[in-house]
Design a protein around this motif. Structure first.
Motif, PDB file in Angstrom:
ATOM      1  N   PRO A  80      83.290  29.239  -9.815  1.00  0.00           N
ATOM      2  CA  PRO A  80      83.703  28.131  -8.954  1.00  0.00           C
ATOM      3  C   PRO A  80      84.004  26.877  -9.779  1.00  0.00           C
ATOM      4  N   GLN A  81      84.744  25.984  -9.188  1.00  0.00           N
ATOM      5  CA  GLN A  81      85.065  24.711  -9.844  1.00  0.00           C
ATOM      6  C   GLN A  81      83.863  23.784  -9.708  1.00  0.00           C
ATOM      7  N   TYR A  82      83.188  23.536 -10.811  1.00  0.00           N
ATOM      8  CA  TYR A  82      82.002  22.691 -10.790  1.00  0.00           C
ATOM      9  C   TYR A  82      82.393  21.223 -10.904  1.00  0.00           C
ATOM     10  N   GLN A  83      81.600  20.374 -10.279  1.00  0.00           N
ATOM     11  CA  GLN A  83      81.759  18.932 -10.363  1.00  0.00           C
ATOM     12  C   GLN A  83      80.456  18.372 -10.914  1.00  0.00           C
ATOM     13  N   VAL A  84      80.557  17.587 -11.983  1.00  0.00           N
ATOM     14  CA  VAL A  84      79.378  16.987 -12.608  1.00  0.00           C
ATOM     15  C   VAL A  84      79.455  15.485 -12.385  1.00  0.00           C
ATOM     16  N   ARG A  85      78.335  14.925 -11.928  1.00  0.00           N
ATOM     17  CA  ARG A  85      78.305  13.483 -11.637  1.00  0.00           C
ATOM     18  C   ARG A  85      77.008  12.894 -12.174  1.00  0.00           C
ATOM     19  N   LEU A  86      77.138  11.795 -12.877  1.00  0.00           N
ATOM     20  CA  LEU A  86      75.968  11.053 -13.344  1.00  0.00           C
ATOM     21  C   LEU A  86      75.413  10.247 -12.176  1.00  0.00           C
ATOM     22  N   VAL A  87      74.159  10.447 -11.868  1.00  0.00           N
ATOM     23  CA  VAL A  87      73.516   9.714 -10.785  1.00  0.00           C
ATOM     24  C   VAL A  87      72.812   8.475 -11.335  1.00  0.00           C
ATOM     25  N   GLN A  88      72.205   8.648 -12.506  1.00  0.00           N
ATOM     26  CA  GLN A  88      71.468   7.555 -13.119  1.00  0.00           C
ATOM     27  C   GLN A  88      71.687   7.611 -14.611  1.00  0.00           C
ATOM     28  N   PRO A  89      71.902   6.551 -15.310  1.00  0.00           N
ATOM     29  CA  PRO A  89      71.983   5.175 -14.853  1.00  0.00           C
ATOM     30  C   PRO A  89      73.319   4.906 -14.170  1.00  0.00           C
ATOM     31  N   ILE A  90      73.351   3.884 -13.352  1.00  0.00           N
ATOM     32  CA  ILE A  90      74.595   3.543 -12.663  1.00  0.00           C
ATOM     33  C   ILE A  90      75.539   2.878 -13.664  1.00  0.00           C
ATOM     34  N   ARG A  98      74.596  19.336 -21.227  1.00  0.00           N
ATOM     35  CA  ARG A  98      74.521  18.629 -22.511  1.00  0.00           C
ATOM     36  C   ARG A  98      74.788  17.149 -22.253  1.00  0.00           C
ATOM     37  N   VAL A  99      73.954  16.291 -22.844  1.00  0.00           N
ATOM     38  CA  VAL A  99      74.088  14.840 -22.689  1.00  0.00           C
ATOM     39  C   VAL A  99      74.710  14.277 -23.964  1.00  0.00           C
ATOM     40  N   LEU A 100      75.780  13.504 -23.777  1.00  0.00           N
ATOM     41  CA  LEU A 100      76.459  12.853 -24.902  1.00  0.00           C
ATOM     42  C   LEU A 100      76.258  11.352 -24.803  1.00  0.00           C
ATOM     43  N   LEU A 101      75.762  10.748 -25.858  1.00  0.00           N
ATOM     44  CA  LEU A 101      75.590   9.304 -25.927  1.00  0.00           C
ATOM     45  C   LEU A 101      76.527   8.796 -27.012  1.00  0.00           C
ATOM     46  N   HIS A 116      76.563   1.168 -24.523  1.00  0.00           N
ATOM     47  CA  HIS A 116      76.609   2.608 -24.802  1.00  0.00           C
ATOM     48  C   HIS A 116      77.442   3.320 -23.749  1.00  0.00           C
ATOM     49  N   LYS A 117      78.073   4.404 -24.170  1.00  0.00           N
ATOM     50  CA  LYS A 117      78.829   5.286 -23.265  1.00  0.00           C
ATOM     51  C   LYS A 117      78.030   6.570 -23.106  1.00  0.00           C
ATOM     52  N   LEU A 118      77.884   6.988 -21.853  1.00  0.00           N
ATOM     53  CA  LEU A 118      77.123   8.190 -21.544  1.00  0.00           C
ATOM     54  C   LEU A 118      78.037   9.168 -20.822  1.00  0.00           C
ATOM     55  N   LYS A 119      77.947  10.437 -21.179  1.00  0.00           N
ATOM     56  CA  LYS A 119      78.740  11.483 -20.545  1.00  0.00           C
ATOM     57  C   LYS A 119      77.894  12.751 -20.528  1.00  0.00           C
ATOM     58  N   VAL A 120      78.112  13.593 -19.503  1.00  0.00           N
ATOM     59  CA  VAL A 120      77.363  14.840 -19.378  1.00  0.00           C
ATOM     60  C   VAL A 120      78.351  15.979 -19.219  1.00  0.00           C
ATOM     61  N   GLU A 121      78.051  17.106 -19.878  1.00  0.00           N
ATOM     62  CA  GLU A 121      78.918  18.277 -19.806  1.00  0.00           C
ATOM     63  C   GLU A 121      78.123  19.481 -19.327  1.00  0.00           C
ATOM     64  N   LEU A 122      78.772  20.330 -18.540  1.00  0.00           N
ATOM     65  CA  LEU A 122      78.187  21.595 -18.098  1.00  0.00           C
ATOM     66  C   LEU A 122      78.784  22.696 -18.956  1.00  0.00           C
ATOM     67  N   LEU A 123      77.918  23.482 -19.591  1.00  0.00           N
ATOM     68  CA  LEU A 123      78.348  24.548 -20.490  1.00  0.00           C
ATOM     69  C   LEU A 123      78.088  25.907 -19.871  1.00  0.00           C
ATOM     70  N   ASP A 124      78.984  26.867 -20.127  1.00  0.00           N
ATOM     71  CA  ASP A 124      78.749  28.229 -19.651  1.00  0.00           C
ATOM     72  C   ASP A 124      77.848  28.963 -20.642  1.00  0.00           C
ATOM     73  N   ALA A 125      77.618  30.242 -20.438  1.00  0.00           N
ATOM     74  CA  ALA A 125      76.716  31.032 -21.275  1.00  0.00           C
ATOM     75  C   ALA A 125      77.194  31.101 -22.725  1.00  0.00           C
ATOM     76  N   ASN A 126      78.503  30.929 -22.963  1.00  0.00           N
ATOM     77  CA  ASN A 126      79.054  30.981 -24.317  1.00  0.00           C
ATOM     78  C   ASN A 126      79.121  29.612 -24.982  1.00  0.00           C
ATOM     79  N   GLY A 127      78.677  28.571 -24.299  1.00  0.00           N
ATOM     80  CA  GLY A 127      78.712  27.222 -24.850  1.00  0.00           C
ATOM     81  C   GLY A 127      80.021  26.501 -24.610  1.00  0.00           C
ATOM     82  N   LYS A 128      80.887  27.077 -23.802  1.00  0.00           N
ATOM     83  CA  LYS A 128      82.180  26.458 -23.485  1.00  0.00           C
ATOM     84  C   LYS A 128      81.979  25.430 -22.370  1.00  0.00           C
TER      85      LYS A 128
END
Length: 179
Positions: free
Chosen positions: A80-90, A119-122, A146-158
């Protein structure tokens, strides 16, 4: 005493008659297929419905033409098409913490599978090993923007989904002591 027995008999017979009458009325069940081709059973009639008795065997089910999926088999097998959203910090938050701790909360929809990791990227660099949870604590974040970003990875790290980058400001007490 004889009158009361006759009265009870009449009440019982009347109740049983009403019970059987109600059962006969409620015994009507209708079946039809909705727009998606799913069988729908109901006690209210529908224009395309067929009346069936709940006590009898269903010998025929209303037919419908099956709907075929126009996409390729590769698209059907995709996750499915996943959606990732940072809730905190605003976004644009100012965090005042002398230890430099920042709590990061992530929302992924639909719920990701056990083999997926977050995975959290700072400031563009991974600061925590990918994990399969959605709440993190960053420690010893330096003063400044600082810039914050989050990524969702599959089982292969993609990377299969990522959040929009979010800016926050860390305020910590100065290490320079006044005289």
């Amino acid at each position: 005493m004889v009158k009361s027995v006759g009265l009870y008999s009449r009440i019982c017979i009347t109740c049983l008659t009403l019970l059987f009458a109600l059962e006969a009325v409620a015994a009507k069940v209708y079946v039809h297929r909705n727009a998606e081709g799913v069988l729908v059973f109901s006690d209210t009639p529908h224009p395309d419905a067929e009346e069936i008795s709940p006590k009898s065997k269903i010998e025929s089910i209303p037919s419908s033409t099956p709907q075929t999926y126009s996409g390729s088999s590769k698209q059907q097998a995709q996750s499915p098409q996943y959606q990732v959203r940072l809730v905190q910090p605003i976004d644009q938050a100012t965090i005042r913490d002398n230890t430099g701790s920042v709590y990061v909360a992530v929302q992924v929809s639909p719920t990701y599978q056990a083999e997926h990791q977050v995975r959290v990227l700072l400031d563009g660099e991974a600061v925590i090993q990918p994990q399969n949870r959605s709440v993190f604590m960053l420690k010893n974040v330096f003063r400044g923007e600082h810039k914050l970003k989050v990524e969702l990875l599959d089982a292969n790290g993609k990377v299969i989904a990522s959040s929009k980058p979010r800016t926050f400001y860390m305020h910590r007490a100065s290490v320079i002591k006044p005289n």
